[in-house]
Scaffold this motif. Structure first.
Motif, mmCIF file in Angstrom:
data_model
loop_
_atom_site.group_PDB
_atom_site.id
_atom_site.type_symbol
_atom_site.label_atom_id
_atom_site.label_comp_id
_atom_site.label_asym_id
_atom_site.label_seq_id
_atom_site.Cartn_x
_atom_site.Cartn_y
_atom_site.Cartn_z
ATOM 1 N N GLN A 18 5.625 -0.612 -11.873
ATOM 2 C CA GLN A 18 4.508 0.308 -12.070
ATOM 3 C C GLN A 18 4.676 1.061 -13.385
ATOM 4 O OE1 GLN A 18 4.158 2.255 -7.852
ATOM 5 N NE2 GLN A 18 6.193 1.351 -8.109
ATOM 6 N N SER A 57 -3.376 7.373 -7.494
ATOM 7 C CA SER A 57 -4.379 6.309 -7.528
ATOM 8 C C SER A 57 -5.734 6.779 -8.058
ATOM 9 C CB SER A 57 -4.541 5.676 -6.144
ATOM 10 O OG SER A 57 -5.027 6.611 -5.215
ATOM 11 N N ASP A 103 0.813 -1.222 0.000
ATOM 12 C CA ASP A 103 0.000 0.000 0.000
ATOM 13 C C ASP A 103 0.845 1.270 0.000
ATOM 14 O OD1 ASP A 103 0.762 -0.675 2.646
ATOM 15 O OD2 ASP A 103 -0.853 0.527 3.483
ATOM 16 N N ARG A 104 2.149 1.150 0.244
ATOM 17 C CA ARG A 104 3.043 2.317 0.223
ATOM 18 C C ARG A 104 3.724 2.513 -1.128
ATOM 19 N NH1 ARG A 104 5.361 4.130 4.972
ATOM 20 N NH2 ARG A 104 5.993 5.844 3.632
ATOM 21 N N TYR A 157 2.228 3.668 -6.758
ATOM 22 C CA TYR A 157 1.010 3.307 -7.481
ATOM 23 C C TYR A 157 -0.242 3.567 -6.645
ATOM 24 C CZ TYR A 157 -2.199 0.144 -9.984
ATOM 25 O OH TYR A 157 -3.255 -0.401 -10.673
ATOM 26 N N HIS A 158 -0.135 3.372 -5.328
ATOM 27 C CA HIS A 158 -1.275 3.537 -4.427
ATOM 28 C C HIS A 158 -1.335 4.909 -3.754
ATOM 29 C CE1 HIS A 158 -2.423 -0.609 -4.911
ATOM 30 N NE2 HIS A 158 -1.215 -1.009 -4.567
ATOM 31 N N SER A 159 -0.410 5.801 -4.075
ATOM 32 C CA SER A 159 -0.429 7.123 -3.430
ATOM 33 C C SER A 159 -1.695 7.872 -3.846
ATOM 34 C CB SER A 159 0.813 7.925 -3.797
ATOM 35 O OG SER A 159 0.744 8.349 -5.141
#
Length: 189
Positions: free
Chosen positions: A148, A31, A21-22, A25-27
């Motif tokens: 990513q 996102s 989650d860090r 890509y998930h920021s």
């Protein structure tokens, strides 16, 4: 480099890892873009082990990557590879590439090595341009590496050898699609 660490140190640091989650890509700023890009590799499947040749225990070449689903509105692509399980507060950067043509469907094996050729390469967390092969501490367990791919509505000039901060700043507000492939590697204790 880390293969010389005693496995006891890796085991002691086992719980120190940022997590998937860090990944960038998930920021929150990235996102918001839809996950339309399918990223694959002919060398390994998603969430599966990468062959040793792509690590510091092998030849250390970057794996081949293939992607599909880049929107027609994209003007360029950027690639960021991060280790979600490095014993650090944030994921360790293993590669940055940008200024890639949006019609480019893949990168060949070894193409992220710094040979002064296309694509332009940014700095890894070890401040070297090009591919930093996976090199997890012995005893630290399985590491997940996020490959990513970001499609951009711009083709930013990032200057020579940017780091993650410069790349992410340029991506904010310009990502129209994204994709993620996760490869794993675990060094035996």
């Amino acid at each position: 480099m880390l293969e010389k660490l005693p496995a006891s140190i890796g085991r002691a640091l086992w719980r120190v890892r940022p997590g998937l989650d860090r990944l960038s890509y998930h920021s929150p700023s990235l996102s918001v873009a839809p996950p339309l890009i399918e990223v694959t590799s002919p060398a390994f499947l998603d969430q599966q082990a990468m062959p040793r040749q792509f690590t510091a225990d092998g030849a250390g070449v970057s794996p081949p990557l293939v992607w599909a689903g880049v929107p027609n509105s994209a003007r360029s692509l950027a690639i960021l590879v991060e280790d979600a399980d490095s014993p650090t507060p944030s994921p360790l950067v293993h590669a940055i590439a940008w200024h890639l043509s949006p019609v480019l469907p893949d990168l060949a094996e070894g193409e992220l090595l710094d040979r002064g050729e296309h694509p332009p390469l940014g700095l890894s967390s070890f401040l070297r341009a090009g591919w930093l092969p996976p090199d997890p501490p012995p005893g630290h367990g399985r590491h997940r590496y996020g490959f990513q791919v970001f499609a951009l509505d711009d083709d930013p000039d990032l200057g020579p050898a940017p780091g993650r901060h410069t790349l992410l700043k340029a991506l904010r507000g310009h990502v129209v699609a994204r994709g993620l492939l996760v490869g794993t590697y675990e060094r035996p204790a």
